[in-house]
Design a protein around this motif. Structure first.
Motif, mmCIF file in Angstrom:
data_model
loop_
_atom_site.group_PDB
_atom_site.id
_atom_site.type_symbol
_atom_site.label_atom_id
_atom_site.label_comp_id
_atom_site.label_asym_id
_atom_site.label_seq_id
_atom_site.Cartn_x
_atom_site.Cartn_y
_atom_site.Cartn_z
ATOM 1 N N ARG A 76 0.847 -1.193 0.000
ATOM 2 C CA ARG A 76 0.000 0.000 0.000
ATOM 3 C C ARG A 76 0.877 1.235 0.000
ATOM 4 N NH1 ARG A 76 0.106 1.386 5.662
ATOM 5 N NH2 ARG A 76 0.862 -0.400 6.861
ATOM 6 N N LEU A 77 0.362 2.299 -0.554
ATOM 7 C CA LEU A 77 0.998 3.606 -0.438
ATOM 8 C C LEU A 77 0.459 4.363 0.770
ATOM 9 C CD1 LEU A 77 1.071 4.841 -4.154
ATOM 10 C CD2 LEU A 77 2.695 3.364 -2.953
ATOM 11 N N LEU A 89 6.352 4.522 -2.336
ATOM 12 C CA LEU A 89 6.397 4.890 -3.749
ATOM 13 C C LEU A 89 7.653 4.331 -4.406
ATOM 14 C CD1 LEU A 89 5.145 8.565 -3.415
ATOM 15 C CD2 LEU A 89 4.067 6.811 -4.844
ATOM 16 N N ARG A 92 7.282 0.527 -4.731
ATOM 17 C CA ARG A 92 6.438 0.133 -5.866
ATOM 18 C C ARG A 92 7.223 0.207 -7.173
ATOM 19 N NH1 ARG A 92 1.892 4.225 -7.705
ATOM 20 N NH2 ARG A 92 3.846 5.288 -8.211
ATOM 21 N N ARG A 96 8.255 -2.901 -9.747
ATOM 22 C CA ARG A 96 7.999 -2.895 -11.190
ATOM 23 C C ARG A 96 9.279 -3.162 -11.972
ATOM 24 N NH1 ARG A 96 4.099 2.513 -11.359
ATOM 25 N NH2 ARG A 96 2.162 1.482 -10.675
ATOM 26 N N ARG A 109 -2.618 -5.082 -8.229
ATOM 27 C CA ARG A 109 -3.237 -3.838 -7.756
ATOM 28 C C ARG A 109 -4.724 -4.091 -7.502
ATOM 29 N NH1 ARG A 109 -5.285 1.097 -10.341
ATOM 30 N NH2 ARG A 109 -4.556 2.981 -9.238
ATOM 31 N N GLY A 111 -6.323 -2.090 -4.631
ATOM 32 C CA GLY A 111 -6.841 -1.002 -3.812
ATOM 33 C C GLY A 111 -6.864 -1.373 -2.336
ATOM 34 N N LEU A 132 -1.283 12.252 -3.429
ATOM 35 C CA LEU A 132 -1.792 10.968 -3.879
ATOM 36 C C LEU A 132 -3.313 11.008 -3.860
ATOM 37 C CD1 LEU A 132 0.553 8.454 -2.024
ATOM 38 C CD2 LEU A 132 0.524 8.975 -4.458
ATOM 39 N N GLN A 159 -7.970 4.065 -1.222
ATOM 40 C CA GLN A 159 -6.812 4.470 -2.017
ATOM 41 C C GLN A 159 -6.517 3.347 -3.006
ATOM 42 O OE1 GLN A 159 -3.294 4.285 -2.741
ATOM 43 N NE2 GLN A 159 -3.571 6.278 -3.716
ATOM 44 N N ASP A 161 -3.985 2.713 -5.067
ATOM 45 C CA ASP A 161 -2.627 2.193 -5.266
ATOM 46 C C ASP A 161 -2.248 1.281 -4.105
ATOM 47 O OD1 ASP A 161 -1.875 3.476 -7.743
ATOM 48 O OD2 ASP A 161 -2.002 5.340 -6.617
#
Length: 411
Positions: A76-77, A89, A92, A96, A109, A111, A132, A159, A161
């Motif tokens: 989670r962000l 951030l 994440r 990737r 992803r 939520g 965000l 949220q 992300d």
């Protein structure tokens, strides 16, 4: 030699500079202690950079006693702590990059719905400051963001992300990366680390010593016994925590992650989807402290029954059915933040996952590799150093669950 004979294994370079700040410019012989999500990620990254890496793990990668066991973790962000948002951030983005390198899907992803009273104002403020996007959800409307979840009068934040790390897939990808780049896995118990030596050494039970240019210690709940040999005093508290997978919470595979804050003295509940298994949930409070020699990972029926009552009340139109139960470990730090620092000239210490280390694993692996190469930390990594804990008493008074520790080590 016979088993148990003392040896001294020297992994030092024959040539090259001896200055730690120049390690990044040459081939480094590095020993990594601990093959969990952090240690394995550091070993994989160091080997991918062309260094000669020995990874020491007592029980093997993904073993039943590891903090990193289990199929999923929450990422989670969203967090009331601005530092953790910035690190999330970066984590994440690192995940990737790792997916591109390994051609594997390592996270999904889905939520996150965060429902609470005390932390919600701080969470919203931190998300706004980080720019965000998020949605403020009225208490009666939570079912629109998490189908089937009953309202209880508390507002929430959604949220987008957030989601799950496919933890077993992640470990497998890092293990293959480590192997493919020539890393060496050594099964053994580390009893001491000499960080003060010019070339730091790792001593194993039986007398073998591994010596090289750098050491990374990321031993999870096995870290506290090593701290005296490192010359480090920091209060760490290992705990066990229990999670349960449920069938019958639909649609579980596409459902968002959940942090449901404490109510009326009862602990909060966290949850996330595990594709192909069910919806994973846990109480945001330890099962028990983890003591030396405690290898019992038998689930507590009373804990499962309590969690099932909570989940049933939260989803009154569902019939949650227990699919499996699991006990795993995590290690609390005095302030709920990680400890990442260099000890001596060339030993890197990473500990105090505080129940949410896995979602940062791809980033932490890169950070530990940078530090092992002698690169200076940036400001956010510096904020995780030991210096901040010098004034913290051994008997720190923080509860054994941080506000908003939504993932849990078992999460």
């Amino acid at each position: 030699m016979r088993a148990g004979d003392p040896r001294h294994v020297t992994d030092m370079l024959v040539s090259g500079t001896e200055h730690p700040d120049e390690r990044g410019s040459r081939d480094v012989r590095c020993t990594v202690v601990g093959a969990g999500a952090w240690g394995l990620s550091a070993a994989a990254e160091l080997s991918a950079r062309g260094h000669r890496v020995t990874l020491v793990e007592r029980h093997g990668i993904g073993n039943a006693l590891s903090s990193s066991r289990g199929p999923t973790r929450l990422w989670r962000l969203a967090d009331p702590d601005p530092l953790k948002i910035r690190l999330s951030l970066r984590a994440r983005d690192a995940m990737r990059r790792l997916e591109r390198l390994t051609a594997a899907t390592l996270h999904l992803r889905r939520g996150l719905l965060w429902r609470d009273t005390e932390s919600l104002v701080h969470l919203a403020a931190a998300l706004r400051a980080a720019r965000l996007p998020f949605t403020e959800v009225e208490g009666a409307d939570v079912g629109r963001f998490f189908p089937g979840l009953a309202g209880d009068g508390r507002d929430a934040v959604f949220q987008a992300d957030a989601g799950v790390v496919l933890a077993e897939t992640f470990l497998a990808a890092q293990a293959e990366r480590f192997r493919a780049n020539g890393g060496r896995l050594l099964q053994g118990e580390v009893v001491a680390v000499d960080a003060a030596a010019r070339h730091p050494g790792v001593r194993l039970a039986g007398g073998t010593t591994l010596t090289g240019d750098a050491v990374v210690v990321a031993a999870g709940p096995g870290t506290p016994p090593l701290l005296p040999s490192l010359g480090v005093t920091v209060p760490l508290r290992p705990y066990l925590e229990q999670v349960v997978h449920y069938a019958g919470i639909e649609p579980s595979a596409q459902a968002p992650g959940l942090f449901d804050g404490p109510v009326g003295g009862a602990p909060g509940v966290y949850g996330m989807p595990t594709p192909g298994v069910g919806y994973k949930a846990g109480l945001d409070t330890p099962l028990r402290p983890l003591g030396a020699g405690d290898d019992d990972r038998t689930p507590d029926p009373g804990r499962t029954a309590e969690l099932t009552r909570r989940v049933t009340a939260m989803f009154p139109h569902a019939t949650p059915r227990v699919v499996d139960e699991q006990v795993c470990s995590w290690t609390d730090s005095p302030d709920g933040r990680f400890v990442v620092d260099t000890v001596g000239s060339a030993t890197v210490l990473a500990c105090g996952d505080s129940g949410e280390g896995f979602k940062y694993a791809a980033l932490v692996g890169d950070v530990l590799a940078d530090l092992a190469e002698g690169r200076p930390p940036d400001d956010d990594v510096s904020a995780l150093s030991l210096a901040r804990l010098r004034a913290v008493p051994d008997d720190f008074g923080r509860a054994p669950t941080a506000l908003g520790r939504a993932s849990g080590q078992s999460a």
